[in-house]
Design a protein around this motif. Structure first.
Motif, PDB file in Angstrom:
ATOM      1  N   ARG A  38     131.654  15.641  25.635  1.00  0.00           N
ATOM      2  CA  ARG A  38     131.042  16.870  26.005  1.00  0.00           C
ATOM      3  C   ARG A  38     130.022  17.037  24.923  1.00  0.00           C
ATOM      4  NH1 ARG A  38     133.938  21.231  26.137  1.00  0.00           N
ATOM      5  NH2 ARG A  38     132.916  22.136  28.150  1.00  0.00           N
ATOM      6  N   ALA A  39     129.213  16.437  24.379  1.00  0.00           N
ATOM      7  CA  ALA A  39     128.176  16.692  23.458  1.00  0.00           C
ATOM      8  C   ALA A  39     127.078  16.920  24.202  1.00  0.00           C
ATOM      9  CB  ALA A  39     128.382  15.424  22.289  1.00  0.00           C
ATOM     10  N   LEU A  40     126.866  17.673  25.047  1.00  0.00           N
ATOM     11  CA  LEU A  40     125.675  18.139  25.567  1.00  0.00           C
ATOM     12  C   LEU A  40     126.013  19.569  26.488  1.00  0.00           C
ATOM     13  CD1 LEU A  40     125.738  15.718  29.232  1.00  0.00           C
ATOM     14  CD2 LEU A  40     127.628  16.237  27.615  1.00  0.00           C
ATOM     15  N   PRO A  41     124.768  19.955  26.944  1.00  0.00           N
ATOM     16  CA  PRO A  41     125.111  21.514  27.522  1.00  0.00           C
ATOM     17  C   PRO A  41     125.703  21.390  28.721  1.00  0.00           C
ATOM     18  CG  PRO A  41     122.603  20.631  27.586  1.00  0.00           C
ATOM     19  CD  PRO A  41     123.476  19.777  26.763  1.00  0.00           C
ATOM     20  N   VAL A  42     126.750  22.314  28.923  1.00  0.00           N
ATOM     21  CA  VAL A  42     127.351  22.196  30.300  1.00  0.00           C
ATOM     22  C   VAL A  42     127.421  23.583  30.702  1.00  0.00           C
ATOM     23  CG1 VAL A  42     128.876  20.216  29.552  1.00  0.00           C
ATOM     24  CG2 VAL A  42     129.678  22.565  28.931  1.00  0.00           C
ATOM     25  N   ASP A  43     127.023  24.528  30.171  1.00  0.00           N
ATOM     26  CA  ASP A  43     127.137  25.881  30.696  1.00  0.00           C
ATOM     27  C   ASP A  43     125.814  26.572  30.501  1.00  0.00           C
ATOM     28  OD1 ASP A  43     128.077  28.118  31.836  1.00  0.00           O
ATOM     29  OD2 ASP A  43     129.273  28.945  29.914  1.00  0.00           O
ATOM     30  N   GLY A  44     124.805  26.148  30.759  1.00  0.00           N
ATOM     31  CA  GLY A  44     123.459  26.498  30.627  1.00  0.00           C
ATOM     32  C   GLY A  44     122.853  26.436  29.274  1.00  0.00           C
ATOM     33  N   GLY A  45     123.189  25.767  28.433  1.00  0.00           N
ATOM     34  CA  GLY A  45     122.632  25.353  27.093  1.00  0.00           C
ATOM     35  C   GLY A  45     121.352  24.790  27.331  1.00  0.00           C
ATOM     36  N   LEU A  46     120.843  24.709  25.931  1.00  0.00           N
ATOM     37  CA  LEU A  46     119.487  23.713  25.919  1.00  0.00           C
ATOM     38  C   LEU A  46     119.733  22.357  25.718  1.00  0.00           C
ATOM     39  CD1 LEU A  46     117.406  26.250  23.720  1.00  0.00           C
ATOM     40  CD2 LEU A  46     117.598  26.173  26.130  1.00  0.00           C
ATOM     41  N   ASN A  47     118.984  21.488  26.478  1.00  0.00           N
ATOM     42  CA  ASN A  47     119.025  20.187  26.120  1.00  0.00           C
ATOM     43  C   ASN A  47     118.311  19.603  24.950  1.00  0.00           C
ATOM     44  OD1 ASN A  47     116.452  19.807  27.101  1.00  0.00           O
ATOM     45  ND2 ASN A  47     117.345  20.006  29.246  1.00  0.00           N
ATOM     46  N   ALA A  48     118.310  18.363  24.725  1.00  0.00           N
ATOM     47  CA  ALA A  48     117.526  18.060  23.452  1.00  0.00           C
ATOM     48  C   ALA A  48     116.104  18.525  23.440  1.00  0.00           C
ATOM     49  CB  ALA A  48     117.796  16.669  22.991  1.00  0.00           C
ATOM     50  N   GLN A  49     115.551  18.061  24.651  1.00  0.00           N
ATOM     51  CA  GLN A  49     114.167  18.324  24.909  1.00  0.00           C
ATOM     52  C   GLN A  49     113.789  19.927  24.828  1.00  0.00           C
ATOM     53  OE1 GLN A  49     112.376  17.973  28.902  1.00  0.00           O
ATOM     54  NE2 GLN A  49     110.598  16.738  27.861  1.00  0.00           N
ATOM     55  N   ALA A  50     114.559  20.821  25.454  1.00  0.00           N
ATOM     56  CA  ALA A  50     114.353  22.134  25.230  1.00  0.00           C
ATOM     57  C   ALA A  50     114.574  22.771  23.960  1.00  0.00           C
ATOM     58  CB  ALA A  50     115.319  22.813  26.344  1.00  0.00           C
ATOM     59  N   MET A  51     115.590  22.267  23.261  1.00  0.00           N
ATOM     60  CA  MET A  51     115.627  22.846  21.924  1.00  0.00           C
ATOM     61  C   MET A  51     114.599  22.399  20.886  1.00  0.00           C
ATOM     62  SD  MET A  51     119.750  21.645  20.599  1.00  0.00           S
ATOM     63  CE  MET A  51     120.262  20.748  21.714  1.00  0.00           C
ATOM     64  N   LEU A  52     113.808  21.262  21.101  1.00  0.00           N
ATOM     65  CA  LEU A  52     112.731  20.906  20.380  1.00  0.00           C
ATOM     66  C   LEU A  52     111.434  21.175  21.169  1.00  0.00           C
ATOM     67  CD1 LEU A  52     113.976  17.226  19.243  1.00  0.00           C
ATOM     68  CD2 LEU A  52     114.090  19.414  17.893  1.00  0.00           C
ATOM     69  N   GLY A  53     111.378  22.391  21.798  1.00  0.00           N
ATOM     70  CA  GLY A  53     110.314  22.808  22.356  1.00  0.00           C
ATOM     71  C   GLY A  53     109.017  23.345  21.532  1.00  0.00           C
ATOM     72  N   ALA A  54     108.200  23.790  21.951  1.00  0.00           N
ATOM     73  CA  ALA A  54     106.752  24.064  21.035  1.00  0.00           C
ATOM     74  C   ALA A  54     107.184  25.157  20.228  1.00  0.00           C
ATOM     75  CB  ALA A  54     105.619  24.624  22.082  1.00  0.00           C
ATOM     76  N   ALA A  55     106.542  24.944  19.037  1.00  0.00           N
ATOM     77  CA  ALA A  55     106.953  25.687  17.923  1.00  0.00           C
ATOM     78  C   ALA A  55     106.705  27.315  17.969  1.00  0.00           C
ATOM     79  CB  ALA A  55     106.125  25.459  16.556  1.00  0.00           C
ATOM     80  N   GLU A  56     105.726  27.450  18.974  1.00  0.00           N
ATOM     81  CA  GLU A  56     105.443  29.121  19.235  1.00  0.00           C
ATOM     82  C   GLU A  56     106.576  29.605  20.167  1.00  0.00           C
ATOM     83  OE1 GLU A  56     103.017  26.370  22.265  1.00  0.00           O
ATOM     84  OE2 GLU A  56     103.308  26.550  20.095  1.00  0.00           O
ATOM     85  N   ARG A  57     107.338  28.938  20.708  1.00  0.00           N
ATOM     86  CA  ARG A  57     108.650  29.317  21.441  1.00  0.00           C
ATOM     87  C   ARG A  57     109.841  29.487  20.470  1.00  0.00           C
ATOM     88  NH1 ARG A  57     110.306  26.315  25.692  1.00  0.00           N
ATOM     89  NH2 ARG A  57     108.635  24.555  25.249  1.00  0.00           N
ATOM     90  N   ALA A  58     109.866  28.402  19.614  1.00  0.00           N
ATOM     91  CA  ALA A  58     110.923  28.446  18.705  1.00  0.00           C
ATOM     92  C   ALA A  58     112.109  28.777  19.282  1.00  0.00           C
ATOM     93  CB  ALA A  58     110.649  29.366  17.519  1.00  0.00           C
TER      94      ALA A  58
END
Length: 566
Positions: A307-327
């Motif tokens: 379960r090392a992935l979002p299962v309850d609305g969390g951020l996936n790898a792409q979303a976590m590494l979003g644009a710096a201005e969104r951080a």
């Protein structure tokens, strides 16, 4: 001579590790007919040299005066606890993200997600090179439905009709390629649909090479060709007109008895991976073929089970590494991961880490992005810890340490256990690794959790593409932190610095000659590479490898790219 399991690709080759004075000196195959037979890839055989790399991290390090300096474990752990606690108190647990490598052990991945969720965050992911996550909540099977090979390795070897979609097969999965090579000698037919034409050292029944954006459309053609008279075709494919190669591939699949359709690393990393999955499923239903995934890494299946992935609305790898201005993440926990080399978008990874207020890296090696790391904790590579890898067929293979820890290195599961306790999180009072294993999915229950079924709706495929596209491979000796530091492997042809590879027609339009220097741009990043003529690259595309320091300034592995003379 001690037994172990390979930490690299999804096969899980069995190893004999030869150790002298607690230093690994040699690795040879441990015969296992069900997995690697008597074979071993060069990656598995020589990657041990990375264990003795001068880049090994042997003492904890903390940032002091703008630089990482060595310290003791207690000081480093206290700084991690203070840093994560401060971020949680100031920004909430959802501002903490964990990026874990699919080469981590099952126990490490399980404790990483438990620690992350104990900090009130669901932001954890091990699928670092994936770019399409739309299927996360649409897989059939409730709490399971995790992708896998779709059959045993023995069944894979016995197939007589195979379609491989999106795979640098010989480099990504060398021993599975060897299995297919033997099957072809017995009369099997193997077809390949991909965005790069490469020699697989065996004769293909059919091969088609298209630009990445056209890959779903090319697979849709095969689906349309497989639909016999009276068979209802999905409405989105009503206007698809299959070409001769598509018809030949469909005929091959219809003619066989043991049939399989497999999505490789490239297909799984594709921005339309879910469409490729849905189309492969439709083709399987029309031809009676099973579908499967050629899983990328040692624990690509295990990451789901942990379960090392979002299962309850969390951020996936792409979303976590979003644009710096969104951080989106103010703090990162990195487990065996080097995001700018292991991620789908190195430019985004660098920006996200630079924008974070606190970053802790748990790694056997000194981090390449040291300027962004606040604490570096030395953890054991696979030879210095006990653990479990779950291979592509869902086989859980446990192993023990074969050598004493180097310097002050500690097993990651122990480090995560201590961090959980120091953060006053419940459930971290483990006495040994067996206590951790008792909380994992039992080996006997793994098969019930695996499924390649999807209910993603098929969409109308693109019929054309404009502009220059990037085709990205992850070369065999760049693929993970250990092989990147293995001296012998880094002296091979496969470890040469990446070139900008393109067909003669594409180079002519760009005004470039073979051997010239070219400037490549994606977003705000650029790189200067040598040009190489390669007519295996589709027209209108440039092939540029990822996971290398010379290309880490570029953007996503897929999408538009600008190329001009340097």
């Amino acid at each position: 001579r001690r037994k172990s399991i390979s930490p690299h690709d999804g096969l899980g080759s069995n190893l004999v590790v030869q150790v002298k004075n607690d230093r690994v000196m040699r690795v040879v195959p441990l015969e296992n007919e069900a997995v690697n037979e008597c074979w071993l890839s060069d990656k598995d055989r020589f990657s041990y040299e990375g264990l003795n790399s001068p880049e090994r991290l042997t003492r904890p390090m903390i940032r002091r005066g703008g630089a990482l300096v060595e310290t003791d474990w207690q000081t480093a752990l206290e700084q991690v606890v203070a840093g994560l606690g401060r971020i949680r108190d100031q920004h909430g647990g959802a501002s903490i993200g964990t990026l874990a490598s699919p080469h981590a052990t099952l126990e490490e991945l399980y404790l990483a997600q438990k620690l992350t969720r104990g900090l009130d965050s669901d932001n954890i992911d091990f699928r670092l090179r994936q770019s399409d996550f739309t299927a996360d909540r649409r897989r059939r099977g409730g709490s399971g439905g995790w992708p896998w090979l779709g059959m045993s390795i023995a069944e894979f070897a016995a197939l007589d009709r195979v379609l491989i979609v999106g795979s640098f097969l010989r480099k990504d999965h060398p021993l599975l390629a060897q299995r297919l090579r033997q099957s072809i000698k017995k009369g099997a037919q193997v077809s390949v649909l991909h965005s790069a034409g490469e020699s697989l050292l065996f004769t293909l029944a059919n091969q088609r090479t298209v630009a990445p954006a056209m890959l779903p459309g090319a697979l849709a053609e095969i689906v349309a060709a497989a639909a016999t008279e009276g068979t209802a075709l999905h409405p989105a494919l009503a206007d698809v007109d299959p070409g001769d190669i598509a018809k030949s591939i469909a005929a091959s699949l219809r003619s066989g008895e043991g049939k399989g359709i497999f999505l490789g690393n490239f297909a799984q990393q594709h921005p339309q991976a879910t469409q490729l999955h849905a189309l492969a499923q439709a083709l399987g239903e029309l031809t009676g073929a099973k579908i499967g995934f050629l899983t990328e890494s040692a624990n690509s299946v295990g990451g789901y089970l942990a379960r090392a992935l979002p299962v309850d609305g969390g951020l996936n790898a792409q979303a976590m590494l979003g644009a710096a201005e969104r951080a989106p993440c103010k703090a990162f926990i990195l487990l065996h991961a080097e995001p700018e080399l292991d991620g789908a978008d190195p430019a985004a990874a660098r920006a996200a880490l630079a924008a974070a207020e606190f970053v802790v890296a748990l790694s056997p090696f000194r981090p390449p992005a040291a300027d962004d790391i606040d604490v570096a904790l030395p953890i054991s590579p696979f030879t210095e810890t006990a653990g479990t890898f779950v291979n592509c067929e869902g086989r859980a293979q446990r192993f023990n340490s074969v050598a004493l820890a180097l310097g002050e290195t500690r097993p990651a599961w122990k480090v995560l256990r201590v961090l959980g306790s120091m953060l006053d999180l419940p459930g971290f009072a483990y006495e040994d690794i067996e206590a951790v294993r008792r909380e994992l999915v039992p080996a006997a229950d793994i098969a019930a959790r695996l499924s390649n079924a999807t209910d993603v709706a098929i969409e109308r495929p693109r019929s054309s593409v404009s502009g220059l596209e990037r085709v990205t491979d992850v070369p065999i000796y760049f693929a993970d932190p250990l092989v990147r530091r293995a001296r012998s492997l880094q002296q091979t042809k496969d470890a040469r610095p990446p070139a900008a590879r393109a067909s003669a027609a594409t180079l002519s339009r760009l005004g470039l000659a073979d051997g010239a220097a070219a400037r490549l741009r994606q977003g705000n990043g650029e790189a200067v590479l040598k040009v190489s003529l390669d007519d295996g690259v589709p027209d209108g595309c440039v092939r540029v490898a990822a996971a290398h320091m010379s290309t880490r300034m570029l953007g996503p592995m897929f999408g538009p790219i600008a190329v001009e003379p340097a």
